[in-house]
Design a protein around this motif. Structure first.
Motif, PDB file in Angstrom:
ATOM      1  N   PRO A  52       0.823  -1.198   0.000  1.00  0.00           N
ATOM      2  CA  PRO A  52       0.000   0.000   0.000  1.00  0.00           C
ATOM      3  C   PRO A  52       0.861   1.254   0.000  1.00  0.00           C
ATOM      4  O   PRO A  52       1.991   1.263   0.454  1.00  0.00           O
ATOM      5  CB  PRO A  52      -0.810  -0.129   1.289  1.00  0.00           C
ATOM      6  CG  PRO A  52      -0.046  -1.066   2.141  1.00  0.00           C
ATOM      7  CD  PRO A  52       0.693  -1.980   1.202  1.00  0.00           C
ATOM      8  N   ASP A  53       0.284   2.307  -0.507  1.00  0.00           N
ATOM      9  CA  ASP A  53       0.931   3.608  -0.534  1.00  0.00           C
ATOM     10  C   ASP A  53       1.218   4.033   0.905  1.00  0.00           C
ATOM     11  O   ASP A  53       0.383   3.840   1.787  1.00  0.00           O
ATOM     12  CB  ASP A  53      -0.040   4.583  -1.211  1.00  0.00           C
ATOM     13  CG  ASP A  53       0.546   5.951  -1.429  1.00  0.00           C
ATOM     14  OD1 ASP A  53       1.676   6.197  -0.979  1.00  0.00           O
ATOM     15  OD2 ASP A  53      -0.138   6.781  -2.054  1.00  0.00           O
ATOM     16  N   PRO A  54       2.390   4.608   1.189  1.00  0.00           N
ATOM     17  CA  PRO A  54       2.665   5.048   2.557  1.00  0.00           C
ATOM     18  C   PRO A  54       1.612   6.021   3.079  1.00  0.00           C
ATOM     19  O   PRO A  54       1.354   6.081   4.265  1.00  0.00           O
ATOM     20  CB  PRO A  54       4.032   5.736   2.448  1.00  0.00           C
ATOM     21  CG  PRO A  54       4.645   5.184   1.216  1.00  0.00           C
ATOM     22  CD  PRO A  54       3.528   4.798   0.305  1.00  0.00           C
ATOM     23  N   ALA A  55       0.981   6.769   2.182  1.00  0.00           N
ATOM     24  CA  ALA A  55      -0.076   7.689   2.600  1.00  0.00           C
ATOM     25  C   ALA A  55      -1.318   6.930   3.060  1.00  0.00           C
ATOM     26  O   ALA A  55      -2.191   7.501   3.718  1.00  0.00           O
ATOM     27  CB  ALA A  55      -0.438   8.622   1.465  1.00  0.00           C
ATOM     28  N   ALA A  56      -1.400   5.633   2.743  1.00  0.00           N
ATOM     29  CA  ALA A  56      -2.569   4.837   3.126  1.00  0.00           C
ATOM     30  C   ALA A  56      -2.676   4.719   4.637  1.00  0.00           C
ATOM     31  O   ALA A  56      -3.770   4.611   5.177  1.00  0.00           O
ATOM     32  CB  ALA A  56      -2.501   3.454   2.491  1.00  0.00           C
ATOM     33  N   ALA A  57      -1.552   4.741   5.355  1.00  0.00           N
ATOM     34  CA  ALA A  57      -1.585   4.643   6.806  1.00  0.00           C
ATOM     35  C   ALA A  57      -2.300   5.847   7.411  1.00  0.00           C
ATOM     36  O   ALA A  57      -2.947   5.731   8.441  1.00  0.00           O
ATOM     37  CB  ALA A  57      -0.168   4.533   7.352  1.00  0.00           C
ATOM     38  N   ALA A  58      -2.204   6.991   6.745  1.00  0.00           N
ATOM     39  CA  ALA A  58      -2.841   8.201   7.251  1.00  0.00           C
ATOM     40  C   ALA A  58      -4.249   8.380   6.695  1.00  0.00           C
ATOM     41  O   ALA A  58      -4.930   9.337   7.052  1.00  0.00           O
ATOM     42  CB  ALA A  58      -1.991   9.417   6.907  1.00  0.00           C
ATOM     43  N   ALA A  59      -4.676   7.477   5.814  1.00  0.00           N
ATOM     44  CA  ALA A  59      -5.988   7.606   5.188  1.00  0.00           C
ATOM     45  C   ALA A  59      -7.086   7.384   6.226  1.00  0.00           C
ATOM     46  O   ALA A  59      -6.926   6.607   7.164  1.00  0.00           O
ATOM     47  CB  ALA A  59      -6.132   6.590   4.057  1.00  0.00           C
ATOM     48  N   PRO A  60      -8.231   8.059   6.047  1.00  0.00           N
ATOM     49  CA  PRO A  60      -9.337   7.866   6.986  1.00  0.00           C
ATOM     50  C   PRO A  60     -10.016   6.512   6.754  1.00  0.00           C
ATOM     51  O   PRO A  60      -9.931   5.946   5.671  1.00  0.00           O
ATOM     52  CB  PRO A  60     -10.290   9.007   6.646  1.00  0.00           C
ATOM     53  CG  PRO A  60     -10.011   9.307   5.207  1.00  0.00           C
ATOM     54  CD  PRO A  60      -8.540   9.033   5.016  1.00  0.00           C
ATOM     55  N   ASP A  61     -10.685   6.007   7.800  1.00  0.00           N
ATOM     56  CA  ASP A  61     -11.476   4.792   7.627  1.00  0.00           C
ATOM     57  C   ASP A  61     -12.605   5.086   6.654  1.00  0.00           C
ATOM     58  O   ASP A  61     -13.160   6.188   6.632  1.00  0.00           O
ATOM     59  CB  ASP A  61     -12.040   4.317   8.967  1.00  0.00           C
ATOM     60  CG  ASP A  61     -10.994   3.608   9.810  1.00  0.00           C
ATOM     61  OD1 ASP A  61      -9.936   3.242   9.271  1.00  0.00           O
ATOM     62  OD2 ASP A  61     -11.248   3.402  11.015  1.00  0.00           O
ATOM     63  N   LEU A  62     -12.945   4.093   5.842  1.00  0.00           N
ATOM     64  CA  LEU A  62     -13.952   4.276   4.803  1.00  0.00           C
ATOM     65  C   LEU A  62     -15.310   3.779   5.251  1.00  0.00           C
ATOM     66  O   LEU A  62     -15.412   2.862   6.072  1.00  0.00           O
ATOM     67  CB  LEU A  62     -13.538   3.519   3.542  1.00  0.00           C
ATOM     68  CG  LEU A  62     -12.239   3.953   2.881  1.00  0.00           C
ATOM     69  CD1 LEU A  62     -11.897   3.036   1.731  1.00  0.00           C
ATOM     70  CD2 LEU A  62     -12.349   5.386   2.408  1.00  0.00           C
ATOM     71  N   THR A  63     -16.341   4.351   4.675  1.00  0.00           N
ATOM     72  CA  THR A  63     -17.702   3.860   4.827  1.00  0.00           C
ATOM     73  C   THR A  63     -18.249   3.638   3.421  1.00  0.00           C
ATOM     74  O   THR A  63     -17.692   4.150   2.440  1.00  0.00           O
ATOM     75  CB  THR A  63     -18.599   4.881   5.560  1.00  0.00           C
ATOM     76  OG1 THR A  63     -18.719   6.048   4.753  1.00  0.00           O
ATOM     77  CG2 THR A  63     -18.039   5.231   6.929  1.00  0.00           C
ATOM     78  N   THR A  64     -19.335   2.911   3.334  1.00  0.00           N
ATOM     79  CA  THR A  64     -19.923   2.675   2.016  1.00  0.00           C
ATOM     80  C   THR A  64     -20.398   3.986   1.400  1.00  0.00           C
ATOM     81  O   THR A  64     -20.358   4.157   0.190  1.00  0.00           O
ATOM     82  CB  THR A  64     -21.086   1.678   2.100  1.00  0.00           C
ATOM     83  OG1 THR A  64     -22.028   2.142   3.062  1.00  0.00           O
ATOM     84  CG2 THR A  64     -20.589   0.298   2.499  1.00  0.00           C
ATOM     85  N   ALA A  65     -20.812   4.936   2.247  1.00  0.00           N
ATOM     86  CA  ALA A  65     -21.260   6.231   1.730  1.00  0.00           C
ATOM     87  C   ALA A  65     -20.112   6.998   1.079  1.00  0.00           C
ATOM     88  O   ALA A  65     -20.327   7.770   0.142  1.00  0.00           O
ATOM     89  CB  ALA A  65     -21.872   7.064   2.854  1.00  0.00           C
ATOM     90  N   ASN A  66     -18.853   6.790   1.564  1.00  0.00           N
ATOM     91  CA  ASN A  66     -17.694   7.447   0.957  1.00  0.00           C
ATOM     92  C   ASN A  66     -17.443   6.940  -0.464  1.00  0.00           C
ATOM     93  O   ASN A  66     -16.852   7.645  -1.280  1.00  0.00           O
ATOM     94  CB  ASN A  66     -16.401   7.180   1.746  1.00  0.00           C
ATOM     95  CG  ASN A  66     -16.421   7.751   3.139  1.00  0.00           C
ATOM     96  OD1 ASN A  66     -16.301   7.006   4.084  1.00  0.00           O
ATOM     97  ND2 ASN A  66     -16.572   9.051   3.273  1.00  0.00           N
ATOM     98  N   VAL A  67     -17.844   5.705  -0.737  1.00  0.00           N
ATOM     99  CA  VAL A  67     -17.489   5.050  -1.998  1.00  0.00           C
ATOM    100  C   VAL A  67     -18.636   5.043  -2.999  1.00  0.00           C
ATOM    101  O   VAL A  67     -18.402   5.072  -4.210  1.00  0.00           O
ATOM    102  CB  VAL A  67     -17.005   3.603  -1.725  1.00  0.00           C
ATOM    103  CG1 VAL A  67     -16.646   2.896  -3.012  1.00  0.00           C
ATOM    104  CG2 VAL A  67     -15.816   3.612  -0.774  1.00  0.00           C
ATOM    105  N   ALA A  68     -19.876   5.023  -2.535  1.00  0.00           N
ATOM    106  CA  ALA A  68     -21.021   4.909  -3.435  1.00  0.00           C
ATOM    107  C   ALA A  68     -21.057   6.062  -4.425  1.00  0.00           C
ATOM    108  O   ALA A  68     -20.794   7.207  -4.082  1.00  0.00           O
ATOM    109  CB  ALA A  68     -22.313   4.867  -2.632  1.00  0.00           C
TER     110      ALA A  68
END
Length: 179
Positions: free
Chosen positions: A79-95
């Motif tokens: 994974p991209d090193p920035a992935a560690a700082a990424a926020p947790d996802l919800t289905t609403a973030n992706v839909a």
């Protein structure tokens, strides 16, 4: 008019009786003639010898040239090193509908919140392989995964900002989604 109805009935009766006298179905109850047996030959076995070595065939492994890039260090795909700082996802973030870039080729991917198996249905729109086989998606923590029909991971992505995901396909191609 009465004459034409009578002549039509007479012609129909003539055609009907002519069809009954046909002999083309009389052979349906007969058995076909038996087939002749196929000729059989004898099978022999013999010991086969390996092909003779030609003078141009190298037998010493040291005689082979070094593979290109054999001494090159390759970073492990992760994974991209920035992935560690990424926020947790919800289905609403992706839909929604995303503009996708797969190894430099553009397409669209629809990610509705329609349940499908253990995730949600997905619809790639004119995407190159392997993303053209995406059938579903799901989120787990910071990771967005795209799956094929058999449930195998096609791509893994991480949020890299508002409305943007970056990652790679299972075959190592770079992929990004943006709104």
């Amino acid at each position: 008019m009465a004459f034409s109805k009578i002549s039509l009935a007479a012609v129909s009766l003539a055609v009907l009786t002519a069809g009954c006298s046909s002999t083309r179905f009389s052979s349906m109850n007969e058995q076909p003639a038996p087939l002749q047996a196929a000729p059989s030959g004898s099978v022999t076995s013999s010991t086969t010898l390996p092909p003779p070595a030609s003078p141009t065939t190298p037998t010493d492994p040291a005689a082979f040239p070094t593979a290109p890039g054999a001494g090159t260090q390759v970073a492990a795909a992760g994974p991209d090193p920035a992935a560690a700082a990424a926020p947790d996802l919800t289905t609403a973030n992706v839909a929604g509908v995303w503009s996708a870039s797969v190894a430099g080729q553009s397409c669209r991917v629809a990610t509705p919140q329609t349940k499908f198996g253990s995730g949600y249905r997905a619809g790639p729109l004119r995407c190159p392989a392997p993303v053209d086989g995406v059938k579903s998606w799901n989120v787990a923590g910071k990771q967005l995964s795209l799956y094929d029909e058999s449930g195998s991971v096609v791509a893994t992505l991480y949020s890299s900002g508002e409305g943007k995901f970056n990652g790679q396909t299972a075959t190592g191609l770079p992929i990004s989604l943006s709104r």
